[in-house]
Design a protein around this motif. Structure first.
Motif, PDB file in Angstrom:
ATOM      1  N   UNK A  61       6.766  12.396   4.498  1.00  0.00           N
ATOM      2  CA  UNK A  61       6.898  10.961   4.609  1.00  0.00           C
ATOM      3  C   UNK A  61       7.742  10.308   5.427  1.00  0.00           C
ATOM      4  N   UNK A  64       7.849   9.974   9.883  1.00  0.00           N
ATOM      5  CA  UNK A  64       7.240   8.488  10.296  1.00  0.00           C
ATOM      6  C   UNK A  64       8.224   7.477  10.681  1.00  0.00           C
ATOM      7  N   UNK A  66       8.535   4.237  10.878  1.00  0.00           N
ATOM      8  CA  UNK A  66       8.436   3.146  10.090  1.00  0.00           C
ATOM      9  C   UNK A  66       9.028   3.581   8.781  1.00  0.00           C
ATOM     10  N   UNK A  67       8.515   4.619   8.146  1.00  0.00           N
ATOM     11  CA  UNK A  67       8.834   5.338   6.919  1.00  0.00           C
ATOM     12  C   UNK A  67      10.372   5.508   6.900  1.00  0.00           C
ATOM     13  N   UNK A  71      13.084   1.120   3.025  1.00  0.00           N
ATOM     14  CA  UNK A  71      13.953   1.286   2.018  1.00  0.00           C
ATOM     15  C   UNK A  71      13.171   1.705   0.856  1.00  0.00           C
ATOM     16  N   UNK A  73      11.561   2.343  -2.829  1.00  0.00           N
ATOM     17  CA  UNK A  73      11.379   1.173  -3.600  1.00  0.00           C
ATOM     18  C   UNK A  73      12.392   1.227  -4.882  1.00  0.00           C
ATOM     19  N   UNK A 136       1.634   0.054  -7.373  1.00  0.00           N
ATOM     20  CA  UNK A 136       0.604  -0.637  -6.919  1.00  0.00           C
ATOM     21  C   UNK A 136      -0.758   0.080  -6.977  1.00  0.00           C
ATOM     22  N   UNK A 137      -1.856  -0.578  -6.350  1.00  0.00           N
ATOM     23  CA  UNK A 137      -3.117   0.220  -6.721  1.00  0.00           C
ATOM     24  C   UNK A 137      -3.321   1.552  -5.698  1.00  0.00           C
ATOM     25  N   UNK A 138      -2.779   1.610  -4.530  1.00  0.00           N
ATOM     26  CA  UNK A 138      -2.970   2.886  -3.842  1.00  0.00           C
ATOM     27  C   UNK A 138      -2.086   3.916  -4.601  1.00  0.00           C
ATOM     28  N   UNK A 139      -0.686   3.609  -5.046  1.00  0.00           N
ATOM     29  CA  UNK A 139      -0.052   4.611  -5.663  1.00  0.00           C
ATOM     30  C   UNK A 139      -0.524   5.282  -7.032  1.00  0.00           C
ATOM     31  N   UNK A 194      -1.413  12.260  -0.843  1.00  0.00           N
ATOM     32  CA  UNK A 194      -0.516  11.531  -0.142  1.00  0.00           C
ATOM     33  C   UNK A 194      -0.886  11.620   1.360  1.00  0.00           C
ATOM     34  N   UNK A 195      -1.064  13.108   1.474  1.00  0.00           N
ATOM     35  CA  UNK A 195      -1.492  13.560   3.008  1.00  0.00           C
ATOM     36  C   UNK A 195      -3.016  12.612   3.361  1.00  0.00           C
ATOM     37  N   UNK A 197      -4.078   9.970   2.408  1.00  0.00           N
ATOM     38  CA  UNK A 197      -3.924   8.403   2.621  1.00  0.00           C
ATOM     39  C   UNK A 197      -2.946   8.072   3.361  1.00  0.00           C
ATOM     40  N   UNK A 198      -2.338   9.181   4.415  1.00  0.00           N
ATOM     41  CA  UNK A 198      -1.491   8.855   5.183  1.00  0.00           C
ATOM     42  C   UNK A 198      -1.787   8.250   6.830  1.00  0.00           C
TER      43      UNK A 198
END
Lengths: 198, 63
Positions: A61, A64, A66-67, A71, A73, A136-139, A194-195, A197-198
């Motif tokens: 994770x 990347x 931007x990741x 910060x 969460x 959230x919904x994706x998590x 996770x992979x 939805x990356x």
């Protein structure tokens, strides 16, 4: 990054050692005890494997750009804090109950002491529940897919081993490994989701 | 579904984290939506339309 690699190596190493030890004890090698009890060993195996997989996921994770800038969460910080507290209490309760059980052989007291580590387990469940509520919904979707993956493959594993035991291919052994298997498979399922939805 | 959220976000000079904060979701969710890996729920689609001041149809198109 180096620290994370060290964590993964340590986690995987501990998981392999504890799994081998758990399997050795399950198959009757009394002298192979790395930890004092098979269930402690299998729990340790599952949990350290889960940590290793989680650390591997974190490294992927963080690769990347931007990741890396994003910060962590607050809900995950709270979760790690709660889980760490519960885990420390659990380890203390396990060690404490181990010593206390040697002082008595009265059934009711033994039962009460045996249940001592359940309280920190409840705190772990609460930590997971609180995290799920804040997802959230994706998590939440990733969490559900990981749970289904763990459930399906644990059920497959249980029924396969059950058939082997029924036809005497495998001996009957402790079911404490099921919890470890769920933890480990949840970690694998989580990394896969996770992979996806990356 | 395909979408042009990345373009719209760039027009407003927002980072994924900025957009995630406005939508009250994680950065990972914004990333997955942008890449078309995940189709958001209606409430998030409406929030996106609100942030970019356009209709949902302007953001999402069926493939």
């Amino acid at each position: 990054m180096q620290t994370n690699k060290l964590l993964i190596t340590a986690g995987v190493g501990l998981a392999i050692i504890a799994s081998l030890n758990g399997a050795a004890i399950a198959f009757g090698y009394e002298h192979a005890q790395f930890l004092s009890r098979p269930w402690l060993s299998t729990w340790f195996a599952g949990y350290s494997a889960f940590l290793a997989i989680a650390a591997a996921g974190l490294i992927r994770h963080r690769k990347t750009a931007e990741a890396s800038a994003a910060p962590v969460e607050p809900k995950f910080k709270r979760y790690f804090r709660r889980m760490l507290t519960a885990t420390l209490l659990y380890v203390m309760a396990i060690i404490g109950s181990h010593f206390l059980l040697q002082l008595t052989d009265q059934v009711l007291i033994v039962a009460a002491i045996t249940l001592l580590p359940i309280t920190p387990c409840y705190l772990m469940l609460r930590a997971i529940q609180q995290l799920v509520k804040e997802m959230d919904e994706l998590q939440l979707r990733i969490f559900m897919e990981s749970c289904l993956f763990a459930l399906a493959w644990t059920a497959m594993g249980c029924i396969t081993i059950g058939f082997f035991q029924f036809y005497k291919v495998l001996p009957n052994f402790s079911i404490f490994w099921v919890f470890s298997a769920i933890c480990m498979l949840f970690g694998i399922g989580s990394a896969m989701a996770h992979r996806r939805y990356q | 579904m395909k979408n042009n959220i990345k373009v719209k976000r760039a027009e407003l000079n927002l980072t994924q984290q900025d957009l995630a904060d406005q939508l009250a979701v994680s950065r990972q969710t914004v990333n997955a939506i942008e890449k078309g890996k995940y189709d958001p729920s209606l409430p998030i689609a409406f929030k996106l339309a609100n942030v970019f001041q356009c209709a949902i149809e302007d953001l999402f198109q069926p493939e």
